[in-house]
Design a protein around this motif. Structure first.
Motif, short mmCIF file in Angstrom:
data_model
loop_
_atom_site.label_atom_id
_atom_site.label_comp_id
_atom_site.label_asym_id
_atom_site.label_seq_id
_atom_site.Cartn_x
_atom_site.Cartn_y
_atom_site.Cartn_z
N ASP A 168 62.77 -9.18 50.83
CA ASP A 168 61.86 -10.17 50.27
C ASP A 168 60.70 -9.52 49.51
OD1 ASP A 168 60.66 -9.11 52.43
OD2 ASP A 168 60.62 -10.95 53.62
N ASP A 186 73.28 -3.45 45.82
CA ASP A 186 72.79 -4.73 45.33
C ASP A 186 73.06 -5.85 46.33
OD1 ASP A 186 71.85 -3.54 43.10
OD2 ASP A 186 73.64 -3.93 41.89
N SER A 187 74.20 -5.74 47.01
CA SER A 187 74.52 -6.80 47.96
C SER A 187 73.55 -6.79 49.15
CB SER A 187 75.96 -6.65 48.45
OG SER A 187 76.05 -5.53 49.31
N ARG A 208 70.31 -5.45 48.79
CA ARG A 208 68.98 -5.60 48.21
C ARG A 208 68.56 -7.07 48.13
NH1 ARG A 208 66.67 -1.10 45.54
NH2 ARG A 208 68.38 0.35 45.69
N ILE A 209 69.58 -7.93 47.99
CA ILE A 209 69.29 -9.35 47.82
C ILE A 209 68.60 -9.90 49.07
CG2 ILE A 209 71.45 -10.27 48.76
CD1 ILE A 209 71.52 -12.13 46.34
N ASP A 229 60.39 -10.87 45.81
CA ASP A 229 60.64 -12.28 45.54
C ASP A 229 59.71 -12.80 44.46
OD1 ASP A 229 62.60 -12.23 47.30
OD2 ASP A 229 61.73 -13.62 48.76
#
Lengths: 52, 730
Positions: A44, A37-38, A40-41, A47
């Motif tokens: 883009d 998750d860290s 994946r952020i 979005d």
């Protein structure tokens, strides 16, 4: 000292709110992949259309 | 061919030698939408997620893909009929090694639920701790009389349900060990939790100055944190065995009387049944070939690299792989009597013989658990005597002693280090199945390697391509491409990589068990066994080519696993004894031993020989690390002090070993040894640290100077230093 009558319930309520939030994140499986998750952020792709 | 049209996705894997069998399987047993789980040890960054997910989502029949980077695990939701082989092939084209995991979802969600349950208890304890701390700070900073009593009362209101809920894991395990008549670590812990809350409640109702609610909840929180980390390490251990289980389905194709083929579970086979083994399939039972010719890969069973010929009358053992032609096998032993089962018995014996390892934590708990109640009881009686019977004062001091001695830091000492270490090794590609494996690994002074598949990749590589003129090589390429024999495939791949084009051959056909033949410019050309093409056999593994009367040999060598040379050199530098024990022929083993500089080697070793060698090393006082991958290694793997197998190993071997190497690079073992030694040192440091803290602060509690603030500060300080020390692991 009357202020305690407000502050104590408020602090307890906030604590409970935090606990509920924690419970919700746990149920949603948000601790299953902290590493992914860290990263994946930074993508883009989603979005505009977030992927669940 | 109609099958192929119906299920094109299955054969999307060109290297899949079992293509036909796979189609049959998929067509015969339509599965519901499949959830596939793959292990992708190489994934490590945001780009990996993007590449893998995007590429697989573009694949036909795939509904959704999600890569879990923490577990390095890929979950794929796919249409029925998508085979994991196709996904693995696609991933390897992207540059990622992948292994299928057993989506035994039931057990996976089961362990997950337990983990979440612990996490929930931890969360409740954490939030309760914060809230009580708010109130306690007010008390410590001077709240008195009615305000103090009110704050204590509210604390009690939060603390009692919290301890009742979050403390359950300790209460349960304490009850269990009491019933078994043991004094485990959880008995004094439970005692401390219950007594602290009870006495604090009494003090609150009596308007006492001190209540230890925050200490009780804090104790619960820190101990649960340790317990959760411990659980995670254990869950990884438990699921690894399930996870990496059964790549092959335990099924066989039985030929019934009228020649019909029926897929049945292996357990249902009886002696005398006829079983069809397709090329690429694993022989499910012990038996004798009644029809067909082929070659048999025995490397996983015996460590032999060369495929053996199998024709009518050949005896096959369960676990061997059929390479080129279909074979009909009459079952001579099934179930209990099969060689596989005998091997399992040997493994069970070896495991029973392995003495139970007492971990550092167990030794510490054994020494420490009784001192807690003894110290606080001692404090109680001493103060009863000193104060002349002041029950309340004595009880308070006894409780303070109990809180201070309670092994907060001790509970974190081992799990924090093991979590840090196994996380570190996992990120590098080593899965630790057993929580105590790191401690055992740190003691190793002798390393025993298997050859085929362990020090080598178990895949042949041609060595003398430049000796052959281009036309001959091109003809060989054309022949090699017609076969799925491992040597032929290796040869074809290497020749293609050199930019050669295959010659046009006529009447190309594979003769199962012998090789491939065809006509080229009117001449008979053959690629295959020495006897068949009429060539003199050479010393090393080779495929022979004959064009007219000209005979050539393409020699092969088994490619070394990346990092094998560096690993052996490093082990020798550290003064560890290194052994190479293989079931292969002496020449091949000796060659490998000289290449790697291993002085001690043994060839043609049976599974029992390997285990006996390890037993004799143990008797000589050595601690042996066994690294192996084959069925013939399983007994040795379970007999050794600690064992490692590569992910490409047979599942029986992986199940028998303590750690699994996920990547191809074997030099990680060197890292693992280093991390194991470091983490054992950290664990010892942590024990010393918590011992030191007790030595300093227990006297303070005994003389009665321990206030709730003091207890809380000391408790968190020790837990944090222990965790930080664990994180120092580099």
């Amino acid at each position: 000292m009357e202020v305690l009558g407000i502050l104590i319930p408020v602090s307890l309520g906030l604590g409970l709110l935090g606990l509920l939030g924690f419970w919700w994140t746990l149920k949603k499986g948000m601790y299953d992949d902290p590493e992914g998750d860290s990263r994946r952020i930074l993508r883009d792709d989603y979005d505009d259309h977030p992927k669940s | 061919m109609t099958d192929t049209l119906h299920a094109p996705s299955v054969s999307a894997c060109p290297a899949c030698v079992a293509g036909d069998a796979a189609i049959d399987r998929a067509a015969r047993a339509p599965l519901p939408d499949a959830r596939l789980v793959l292990s992708v040890p190489g994934a490590h960054c945001a780009a990996c997620i993007a590449t893998i997910e995007r590429d697989l989502e573009a694949m036909k029949g795939i509904q959704s893909v999600r890569l879990n980077l923490t577990m390095k695990r890929l979950s794929v939701q796919a249409d029925a009929g998508i085979e994991p082989g196709a996904l693995i092939e696609r991933l390897s084209r992207l540059g990622y090694d992948a292994h299928e995991l057993d989506p035994g979802t039931l057990s996976m969600t089961e362990t997950d639920r337990q983990g979440r349950d612990l996490l929930m208890r931890l969360g409740v304890a954490g939030f309760a701790m914060m809230n009580i701390m708010l109130l306690s700070v007010a008390v410590w900073s001077g709240a008195a009389d009615a305000t103090r009593d009110l704050f204590h009362l509210i604390s009690a209101l939060i603390a009692i349900p919290t301890v009742a809920f979050s403390g359950q894991p300790f209460f349960r395990s304490a009850a269990k060990s009491m019933r078994a008549g043991r004094l485990g670590m959880d008995v004094p812990i439970s005692l401390a939790l219950v007594l602290t809350v009870a006495i604090s409640l009494y003090e609150t109702l009596q308007s006492g100055k001190h209540a230890y609610f925050e200490a009780a909840v804090m104790l619960t929180f820190f101990l649960l944190a340790g317990r959760y980390l411990d659980y995670r390490a254990r869950a990884a251990a438990r699921s690894a065995a399930q996870e990496l289980a059964a790549l092959e389905v335990p099924r066989a194709i039985r030929l019934d009387g009228d020649g019909r083929e029926a897929t049945v579970p292996v357990a249902e086979l009886a002696v005398g049944d006829l079983v069809l083994v397709r090329p690429g399939g694993r022989v499910p039972v012990d038996g004798v070939v009644t029809k067909g010719q082929s070659e048999i890969d025995r490397s996983l069973l015996t460590g032999e690299t060369l495929p053996a010929f199998a024709g009518e009358g050949s005896v096959l053992s369960a676990g061997e792989v059929n390479l080129t032609g279909p074979l009909t096998v009459r079952v001579t032993a099934a179930g209990r009597d099969s060689s596989l089962h005998r091997m399992a018995d040997l493994v069970a014996n070896a495991e029973a013989a392995r003495t139970k390892y007492t971990t550092l934590a167990e030794r510490a708990a054994l020494a420490y658990a009784p001192t807690i109640p003894i110290l606080s009881l001692g404090a109680f009686f001493a103060w009863m005597y000193i104060s002349g019977g002041d029950l309340r004062l004595s009880v308070n001091i006894a409780i303070a002693t109990l809180i201070i001695t309670c092994p907060c830091a001790l509970g974190l000492a081992v799990p924090a280090v093991v979590t840090a270490a196994s996380g570190k090794l996992f990120r590098k590609g080593l899965l630790i199945k057993d929580g105590t494996a790191l401690e055992r690994l740190a003691e190793v002074d002798t390393v025993v390697f298997d050859k085929t598949g362990t020090l080598t990749l178990g895949a042949p590589v041609p060595t003398n391509l430049e000796d052959h003129p281009e036309p001959a090589a091109s003809a060989a390429l054309a022949l090699a491409e017609a076969s799925s024999h491992p040597l032929a495939m290796a040869l074809a791949g290497a020749l293609r990589a050199r930019g050669l084009r295959p010659e046009k051959l006529e009447a190309l056909q594979e003769v199962p068990g012998y090789g491939v033949e065809g006509r080229w410019q009117g001449q008979l050309v053959r690629l295959g066994r020495a006897g068949w093409v009429g060539a003199e056999p050479v010393a090393s593994t080779a495929a022979y080519l004959v064009i007219a009367d000209e005979r050539r040999a393409f020699t092969f060598t088994d490619q070394l696993r990346p990092g094998a040379g560096a690993l052996v050199a490093a082990l020798k530098r550290e003064g560890k004894a290194v052994w190479l024990i293989s079931g292969d022929v002496p020449a091949a083993v000796a060659d490998m031993a000289t290449r790697l500089g291993i002085a001690d080697w043994q060839a043609e070793a049976l599974p029992e020989d390997k285990a006996a060698k390890i037993a004799s090393l143990h008797e000589a006082g050595h601690k042996v690390l066994m690294v192996g991958d084959g069925l013939n290694d399983t007994v040795a793997l379970s007999a050794a002090h600690v064992s490692i197998s590569p992910a490409s190993a047979l599942d029986a071997a992986r199940a028998a070993s303590d750690m699994v190497l996920l990547g191809r690079d074997i030099s990680l073992i060197e890292d693992a040894l280093r991390v194991a030694r470091l983490s054992t040192r950290r664990i010892r440091e942590n024990f010393w640290q918590s011992g030191l803290y007790n030595a300093i602060f227990v006297p303070v509690a005994l003389v009665g100077w321990c206030t709730p603030l003091f207890a809380a500060a000391v408790m968190s300080l020790s837990s944090i230093t222990v965790s930080l020390n664990a994180l120092r692991l580099k």
